[in-house]
Design an enzyme around this catalytic site. Structure first.
Site, PDB file in Angstrom:
ATOM      1  CG  HIS C 153      76.822 -13.389  69.380  1.00 11.17           C
ATOM      2  ND1 HIS C 153      76.011 -12.243  69.494  1.00 11.17           N
ATOM      3  CD2 HIS C 153      76.911 -13.817  70.493  1.00 11.17           C
ATOM      4  CE1 HIS C 153      75.930 -11.823  70.740  1.00 11.17           C
ATOM      5  NE2 HIS C 153      76.248 -12.909  71.575  1.00 11.17           N
ATOM      6  CG  HIS C 199      80.723 -11.496  70.082  1.00 15.24           C
ATOM      7  ND1 HIS C 199      80.979 -10.346  71.160  1.00 15.24           N
ATOM      8  CD2 HIS C 199      79.716 -12.062  70.398  1.00 15.24           C
ATOM      9  CE1 HIS C 199      79.773 -10.474  72.024  1.00 15.24           C
ATOM     10  NE2 HIS C 199      79.032 -11.501  71.324  1.00 15.24           N
ATOM     11  CG  HIS C 214      74.145 -16.967  74.813  1.00 15.17           C
ATOM     12  ND1 HIS C 214      75.376 -16.523  75.652  1.00 15.17           N
ATOM     13  CD2 HIS C 214      74.197 -15.968  73.715  1.00 15.17           C
ATOM     14  CE1 HIS C 214      76.054 -15.512  75.366  1.00 15.17           C
ATOM     15  NE2 HIS C 214      75.397 -15.173  74.244  1.00 15.17           N
ATOM     16  CG  HIS C 246      77.554  -8.669  77.889  1.00 15.31           C
ATOM     17  ND1 HIS C 246      77.421  -9.346  78.861  1.00 15.31           N
ATOM     18  CD2 HIS C 246      76.486  -8.818  77.146  1.00 15.31           C
ATOM     19  CE1 HIS C 246      76.387 -10.467  78.450  1.00 15.31           C
ATOM     20  NE2 HIS C 246      75.919 -10.221  77.158  1.00 15.31           N
ATOM     21  CE1 TYR C 255      73.247 -14.708  77.335  1.00 16.80           C
ATOM     22  CE2 TYR C 255      73.862 -12.575  79.062  1.00 16.80           C
ATOM     23  CZ  TYR C 255      74.189 -13.327  77.917  1.00 16.80           C
ATOM     24  OH  TYR C 255      75.550 -13.227  77.649  1.00 16.80           O
ATOM     25  CD  GLU C 265      73.311 -11.457  74.419  1.00 14.04           C
ATOM     26  OE1 GLU C 265      74.071 -12.216  73.647  1.00 14.04           O
ATOM     27  OE2 GLU C 265      73.964 -10.715  75.331  1.00 14.04           O
TER      28      GLU C 265
END
Lengths: 307, 307, 307, 307
Positions: C153, C199, C214, C246, C255, C265
């Site tokens: 993503h 996501h 990112h 997260h 990261y 990431e």
């Protein structure tokens, strides 16, 4: 380390075909080849080991173990242990320095189980493989296969487990970490530690002398055990059992065979040991759970051992 | 989700003793009990599931599965799928809303394998268990045992795998993620996905109708599989096989039995699926490796299935 | 996948030096180079991806993202989505097939955030890298570095997050999985999923248009995140933050920066999403915990974004 | 264990509020409360420790460490070490048996760093918590929070690191596993092991005497470190840094503070040590990477130490 014995220093394994064996122990298991000698023997080590080698492969007509050696603190300790063995009634012989390349003189003795053992004080130190002694990285790039970190221990089958236990504890300063006891109170399994590891040497009672059950190598994590299992399948390697956990020591493990039929274990985790720990006792009638904690039964293959 | 089917919504499992079963699915496996009904049925869910329940236990004289239900996007989708099933020649019956507490009307049909399936659009949403929809923590404290996160899928045995596959793909919008094909080209195993999971429903060819092989529940990690295995041993639960990896889907898994003899799987990992993925094919002659990637042989118990 | 959009299909990233970038994305991150084109662009993919490529590197004077593309079910879906975008008031342009090698025609549009997006239906399928579609092994040998499995993503910064969310949900069939809401009720962060992933695209409100925060790549396990962190240190790569978890999505992450300054990431885990899930809401005043669950504060570097 | 010292046996920690501290060390960290005494001190241990206690909490006006004790093989060893300390010029005092409940007489001395140390030979053994010495399960059910397995080591700040190193190595039989050396060749950090652990005691040079940097507790796995980090966040505990890896010892770690401001570490993994290992040297100018392998910079908080 009560009497100055530090750790298993090397094991010499008999294999039917040297190059097939080298492929197994390096490409698949991730040991590092560090030397060969005039006899055609191949020297290997895990990447975290500071000594030059810990596994020696020797071509022979049948598989099995030639001998298992322990490294002691220094020459003075070696002399003292030799004397103590003799005083205990255990004869010793000396193998000259450099019979194994880079290794000092070795004091050999035969245990009541029929296995040949060695003590030595000196071996060339080549340092951990691929990392420096100054600002060392976490691990070296370029490790292969299972990425075994070190030769860890050996499980041997033979007679007189009780006598072997006394010899290793009384003379060599090992501690009895765990034992298997039959309903009559006889010790039929003995797992002994000379440092903090769950065990450095183990014996299981068996009428035949000098049998090898397996040599064992240490991995970083339970995920490493999974990847080892995957590699066993990818390479069509003969599996014994696993991934699973042992009841004894509670290590996480998988067993498989080298091309000559020698059983290998790779494992991670496991309990730690100090000399003031009471021995853990497993009842012989629960041996299934003691060996394979999840299945709680012994598979038939596990019971087979090599000459 | 090409035709609006979202996921397996619930499974109703027959058990011989309700309280023993509840202990198994909650204390050992970590599902949450969310309700009971007048019939004495017990409603369970994994902690990450937003609907009120996903597993229903019903007391019966023999173990097995009553039905497996899929949740669809909305009532309009439900009506359309019902019509499409009928047009396909598949009769449907409706179960009234609230026959299962909190669940809207269910459209039932029997697949060519003899299994009873349901579709439904509405179920009371109670949210993830123990975490909020606002600033949610990573996981709730107080989870038990294996801490299963969700009911994941079911493997069913019965005749007409090919016809079942066509029904699920053509009418319900599933995709064929993996298949087992015999040397004559017949599909004897079919693993289908309706979202991104490796599979949501699987069939294996078997002459007897309507058999349950296992229900399956998702875990967080390979370490969770180890702890599940440990708990199986600690609780003297009947193990089938594992920890191991599947060849099919490559998930990491362990199988065991509930007190009634229903096989349960808990697993983690596994491949993901999109509708443009070519089906993965396993050859029937390699079924051992397809099912148990490490051992590469089927254990006899695995082949047994329930009424 | 309510409207036929399947997944992020590719991202084109601007880099200052192609070979340095290739070394970063292949040697360090483990992506596979699959092709290059006349413009000097380099095509990459993760080993589990079936399409020919998912990441394109283009030499440019400043870093950032050229465009992000989504793959849709088929050409019919592409036509319909194009019409729906236009009907929504969103202009589209077509890029001819083969402008990216192996990729069919792409329909481009600019979102209210200023970012360029694409839809496409066809791309050459080369299959997973290093494993077969028949009896596939668990993973291929020969993977490098972090062994990233797929491009996953992108997080983008720009204005009009609310309008972007409506466009992606209403026209493209995404679902709002998680959001960040300020004390006045404004949506300042939007995390949307088009399948089951936590996501597939995310926006954070920012006055400047078309910023890249990112690109993100998927790993197998938390242990893979540790090894990724080790490799970042061993290669003197510029780290941003991690390993950590997260709050948003609960994925486990790290990261770091490519040699051009593009933030990358790599992560594993994270929640799953279905269209009937209520959005998870994070309060803007708790954004530290939402982003970095353990430290619960934002580091300054995280707030910086690229042109 | 060259001179008969086995391991860190207990540490006495000063806390501002006993009940808050107990909640921290038991509910959050998972230590087991085993006793309290007339002075209001609370006795704790990790579940794998066989002795009755390893951590003692004492209410005081400021946080810090009262003393750190090492367990030796037996009373004869204790007498000999006492004599050797005196012969070395290090005065000793005896604390009577049972001043700590269940603990035999303790021989105290002050190191050149200003810290108070103890040696003792006897402590009541209550066995591992929740598991038997016969057929022991892999782990006990009912562990809380981080499920720390044992008190592991302590890092102390004070003057005269070189002199402390000599005292511990020459008199007590520790080995220098790792050191930090400044550009002038001065040893400013010393990490010493008395068994196989990466270290049992560590000193860092600091002008102020008798400072505590942290006490440290052992976890099973990197996944345990993640869950520890999650719990720190869930309980709003003050975090220092992590999850990360150390360069020194390569352990995987996280730091946080108890309610009194005492820094705690929980960690897993890390290198192993034998007496024939060359010391690993870290250059003071690379101390960032030595301490925090991933970030490669020291955070300011890490440099703060307690009275």
């Amino acid at each position: 380390m009560k009497h100055g014995v530090m750790r298993p220093g090397h094991v010499q394994i008999r294999v039917l075909d040297i190059e097939e064996a080298v492929t197994h122990y390096t490409d698949l298991m991730g040991l590092i080849e560090t030397d060969r000698d005039d006899q055609g023997r191949v020297y290997l080590k895990g990447w975290t080991e500071v000594d030059k080698f810990s596994v020696v492969l020797r071509k022979a007509d049948e598989p099995g173990m030639d001998f298992l050696a322990f490294k002691v603190l220094d020459e003075q300790t070696l002399n003292k242990l030799e004397a103590n063995l003799n005083a205990y009634g255990c004869a010793t012989e000396t193998v000259a320095a450099e019979e194994l390349k880079g290794c000092g003189r070795r004091v050999q003795f035969v245990a009541p189980s029929g296995h040949l053992f060695e003590l030595f004080a000196d071996k060339e130190q080549t340092g951990k493989w691929g990392v420096s002694n100054v600002n060392p990285e976490a691990w070296p790039r370029g490790l292969q296969g299972m990425q075994c970190t070190r030769f860890d221990h050996t499980l041997l089958y033979g007679p007189n487990v009780e006598a072997c236990t006394q010899l290793f504890c009384d003379v060599l300063g090992f501690g009895l970490a765990e034992q298997v006891v039959d309903p009559d109170g006889n010790k039929i399994g003995s797992f002994m530690s000379v440092g903090m590891k769950a065990h450095d040497i183990a014996f299981i009672e068996c009428p035949e002398k000098a049998k090898l059950h397996h040599t064992s190598y240490f991995l970083e994590s339970w995920e490493s055990v999974l990847k080892a299992a995957d590699l066993i399948s990818m390479t069509d390697t003969n599996i014994d059992i696993g991934p699973t956990r042992h009841g004894l020591t509670h290590g996480q493990t998988i067993y498989f065979f080298d091309p000559s039929g020698n059983r290998c274990e790779v494992f991670c985790g496991g309990d730690y040991y100090y000399p003031d720990h009471e021995p853990i006792t497993w009842k012989a009638e629960d041996l299934g759970k003691a060996i394979f904690y999840h299945d709680r039964v012994l598979n038939e293959r596990f019971l087979s051992v090599l000459t």
